[in-house]
Design an enzyme around this catalytic site. Sequence first.
Site, PDB file in Angstrom:
ATOM      1  N   HIS A  50     -22.261  30.558 -30.448  1.00  0.00           N
ATOM      2  CA  HIS A  50     -21.278  31.631 -30.593  1.00  0.00           C
ATOM      3  C   HIS A  50     -21.236  32.123 -32.032  1.00  0.00           C
ATOM      4  CE1 HIS A  50     -20.181  29.303 -27.036  1.00  0.00           C
ATOM      5  NE2 HIS A  50     -19.529  30.355 -26.591  1.00  0.00           N
ATOM      6  N   HIS A 281     -19.998  37.538 -28.860  1.00  0.00           N
ATOM      7  CA  HIS A 281     -19.182  36.341 -28.625  1.00  0.00           C
ATOM      8  C   HIS A 281     -20.008  35.069 -28.491  1.00  0.00           C
ATOM      9  CE1 HIS A 281     -16.374  33.520 -26.757  1.00  0.00           C
ATOM     10  NE2 HIS A 281     -17.347  33.291 -25.895  1.00  0.00           N
ATOM     11  N   GLU A 428       4.827  19.160 -20.111  1.00  0.00           N
ATOM     12  CA  GLU A 428       3.937  17.996 -19.950  1.00  0.00           C
ATOM     13  C   GLU A 428       2.615  18.196 -20.682  1.00  0.00           C
ATOM     14  OE1 GLU A 428       5.285  19.705 -17.388  1.00  0.00           O
ATOM     15  OE2 GLU A 428       6.814  18.323 -16.616  1.00  0.00           O
ATOM     16  N   HIS A 490       6.616  15.588  -4.975  1.00  0.00           N
ATOM     17  CA  HIS A 490       6.816  14.618  -6.059  1.00  0.00           C
ATOM     18  C   HIS A 490       6.077  13.302  -5.822  1.00  0.00           C
ATOM     19  CE1 HIS A 490       9.701  17.521  -7.287  1.00  0.00           C
ATOM     20  NE2 HIS A 490      10.242  16.755  -8.218  1.00  0.00           N
TER      21      HIS A 490
HETATM   22  C1  LIG Z   1      -9.613  26.507 -21.014  1.00  0.00           C
HETATM   23  C2  LIG Z   1     -10.841  27.331 -21.244  1.00  0.00           C
HETATM   24  N1  LIG Z   1     -11.114  28.357 -20.417  1.00  0.00           N
HETATM   25  C3  LIG Z   1     -12.224  29.076 -20.578  1.00  0.00           C
HETATM   26  C4  LIG Z   1     -13.113  28.783 -21.574  1.00  0.00           C
HETATM   27  C5  LIG Z   1     -14.415  29.584 -21.696  1.00  0.00           C
HETATM   28  N2  LIG Z   1     -14.327  30.433 -22.900  1.00  0.00           N
HETATM   29  C6  LIG Z   1     -14.867  30.051 -24.057  1.00  0.00           C
HETATM   30  S1  LIG Z   1     -14.609  31.151 -25.291  1.00  0.00           S
HETATM   31  C7  LIG Z   1     -13.811  32.194 -24.226  1.00  0.00           C
HETATM   32  C8  LIG Z   1     -13.276  33.511 -24.725  1.00  0.00           C
HETATM   33  C9  LIG Z   1     -12.412  33.275 -25.887  1.00  0.00           C
HETATM   34  O1  LIG Z   1     -12.000  34.459 -26.437  1.00  0.00           O
HETATM   35  P1  LIG Z   1     -11.490  34.442 -27.931  1.00  0.00           P
HETATM   36  O2  LIG Z   1     -10.620  33.278 -28.148  1.00  0.00           O
HETATM   37  O3  LIG Z   1     -10.934  35.776 -28.209  1.00  0.00           O
HETATM   38  O4  LIG Z   1     -12.804  34.177 -28.775  1.00  0.00           O
HETATM   39  P2  LIG Z   1     -13.798  35.258 -29.390  1.00  0.00           P
HETATM   40  O5  LIG Z   1     -14.543  35.882 -28.253  1.00  0.00           O
HETATM   41  O6  LIG Z   1     -12.960  36.224 -30.124  1.00  0.00           O
HETATM   42  O7  LIG Z   1     -14.688  34.447 -30.272  1.00  0.00           O
HETATM   43  C10 LIG Z   1     -13.739  31.659 -22.952  1.00  0.00           C
HETATM   44  C11 LIG Z   1     -13.101  32.326 -21.808  1.00  0.00           C
HETATM   45  C12 LIG Z   1     -12.798  27.706 -22.415  1.00  0.00           C
HETATM   46  N3  LIG Z   1     -13.592  27.327 -23.401  1.00  0.00           N
HETATM   47  N4  LIG Z   1     -11.647  27.011 -22.248  1.00  0.00           N
END
Ligand SMILES: Cc1ncc(C[n+]2csc(CCOP(=O)(O)OP(=O)(O)O)c2C)c(N)n1
Length: 678
Positions: A50, A281, A428, A490
């Site tokens: 990334h 990204h 939680e 529960h």
């Molecule tokens: C809980 C979770 N859901 C989905 C993902 C997959 N995921 C990784 S980065 C991302 C997008 C994140 O967007 P942002 O925080 O704006 O990062 P940017 O693209 O700006 O670097 C997703 C959906 C993840 N890592 N964790």
Amino acid sequence: MAGPTELPTDNPALARQAAILARPVTPASRMADAIRALAIDAVEAANSGHPGLPMGMADVATTLWTRFLKFDAADPSWPDRDRFVLSAGHGSMLLYALLHLTGFPGMTIEDIKRFRQLHSPAAGHPEHGEAPGIETTTGPLGQGLATAVGMALAERMLAARFGKSLVDHRTWVIAGDGDLMEGISHEAIGLAGHLRLNKLTVLFDDNHISIDGDTALAVSDDQIKRFAAHGWATKRVDGYDPAQIAAALSFALRSKKPTLIACRTIIGFGAPTKAGTAAAHGSALGPKEAAGAKAAMHWDEPPFTIPGDLSQLWLAAGSRGAGGRRAWLKRLAHHTMRGEFERVIDGKLPETWHEAVHALKAEIAATKPKLASRAASQKVLDALVPATPELVGGSADLTGSNLTFVKGMGTVAPGNYGGRYIHFGIREHGMAAAGNGIALHRGLIPYVGTFFVFTDYARPAIRMSAIMRLRVIYVLTHDSIGLGEDGPTHQPVEHLASLRAMPNVHVFRPADALETAECWELAIRRTDGPSLLVLSRQALPAQRSDIAENRSARGGYVLAEAEGARQATIIATGSEVSIAMDARAALAAEGIPTAVVSLPCWELFAEQDEAYRAQVLGGAPRIGVEAASALGWERWLGPDGVFIGMSSFGASGPWEEVYRYFGITNDAIVAAVKKRLG
Ligand SMILES: Cc1ncc(C[n+]2csc(CCOP(=O)(O)OP(=O)(O)O)c2C)c(N)n1
Ligand SMILES: [Mg+2]
């Protein structure tokens, strides 16, 4: 709006980028470019990763790491260092570049060349323990932010105990759009705002882009107003203006509240066409775009090469804190609480921690009380808490049900962190993540409580405890249909199986008060992973009075041998052990000598040698009894075993009736044994 795969026809970020690139080059902007270059090269080499976040946030990170973050790269575990958490863990190359450039041990250029390769400390997402300076594992969005809340809370609590001269540091988080969209961020920022954790600062990578494209596809939250509503101070800055960034960071230093700094950035800053788009990204820029980005930065070094002058500037930033650390070491050397401070930071229990628990076990053995295991857990805590000052705990608004409060602990309150009990609120997930942060910080041992069924609401953070092998103790009461009237919503059914499936976790389900004390002993002693204490609401008769040896330590043992040659072995856990014992008596009366095995911790039992396990489980037909899903029981029962438990959700009613309704009774066990024996 362009989706993830196509570039937008008009990209307003490019005009802004051009204007920023036209600004005068400074040492700081060159230092930020070094981060970008390393991120580009590593992602290109791996052809995976990334680049967008490190390129976008390089200037913000440079200002933080060269002017504000308190650390000394020569001693990454200095207890009074600031904690830096990259919550947006996909941007891992930002952290690896910073660790490398500032001279942390364990992140060489060779490591970075092997970004995302097997056994490289520069793993896909930051993994705590892979290299010094990775304060926590991140990747599941939102976890880092919520973990940081626990770190910031631990800092305040330890400062209240040991004073400012030993504990006075901050927690800094880089969070992206994704971190702030995740539900856990709500719990985390609510808790931090409420507790006024003013030494926590979140740097929001406000780039308006996530994987699917523009964040406007899915979200229109006003993050500034949102954080303000949670009691945070807020600032907005241009993510490429070091003066603005520094002013906001200085503001955070003075703030009486936790601080959000929304840094307006461009994802993939520098990339000629992909900047400002989702294309930057999560994949390599490609040779052409990478070359274009380097040209835009006037960066003409070979890959993975940092010019000597920049390298020197970065290394100087890495040792900025050396004087502060030396002064701190002197203060520690003369501090009256030095021994105690070092003990808790090392995670060593006090020499006398065991005395009160031992006395409790003797009392239990003498009086054989009929107690719910949650009530027995309360007694253990009554003994442990005074003897173990580093033990701190709390519950997600179920204190009176989880029985997690000990008189005299004192509660943590906004601005007052001297207490040891934390009212986490009905959070939680945030609670479990905060527990991870407290454990990662070092100096305190956290226990956190909720109903067992609501581990579902905390599970992603429990998984992080397990991945990082943290000493977090989960007090999980109301462990089965035995909670009765509250009904199937529960009553956990599948939770034992699902949590036993998670690596590194010890799931304890004690059968009586004595086993509860034993399991607590094992949990608090365990330094290489989380322990889940799964406890009953209903009272359980005492089964044992032998205390010479902690028998739960082997995970399972013969509680009652057959009187005569074993014809059957009933294996049970928790509240079903007493039902198994009743069945054993009935079978004995009918001339069927039967053994009962108590199996409070499968993971520990699985670690015993084959001979021990074979001797405990025996060669006679096996009957497993647990008021839960059968999944996994074949491991102990073998192909011919019989399981008595749950194959559906539970039902609301008085617990004894519910047990009868689902056929978890001594009569059912007796019948099953007889049928099995033919
Ligand atoms: C809980 C979770 N859901 C989905 C993902 C997959 N995921 C990784 S980065 C991302 C997008 C994140 O967007 P942002 O925080 O704006 O990062 P940017 O693209 O700006 O670097 C997703 C959906 C993840 N890592 N964790
Ligand atoms: Mg984003």
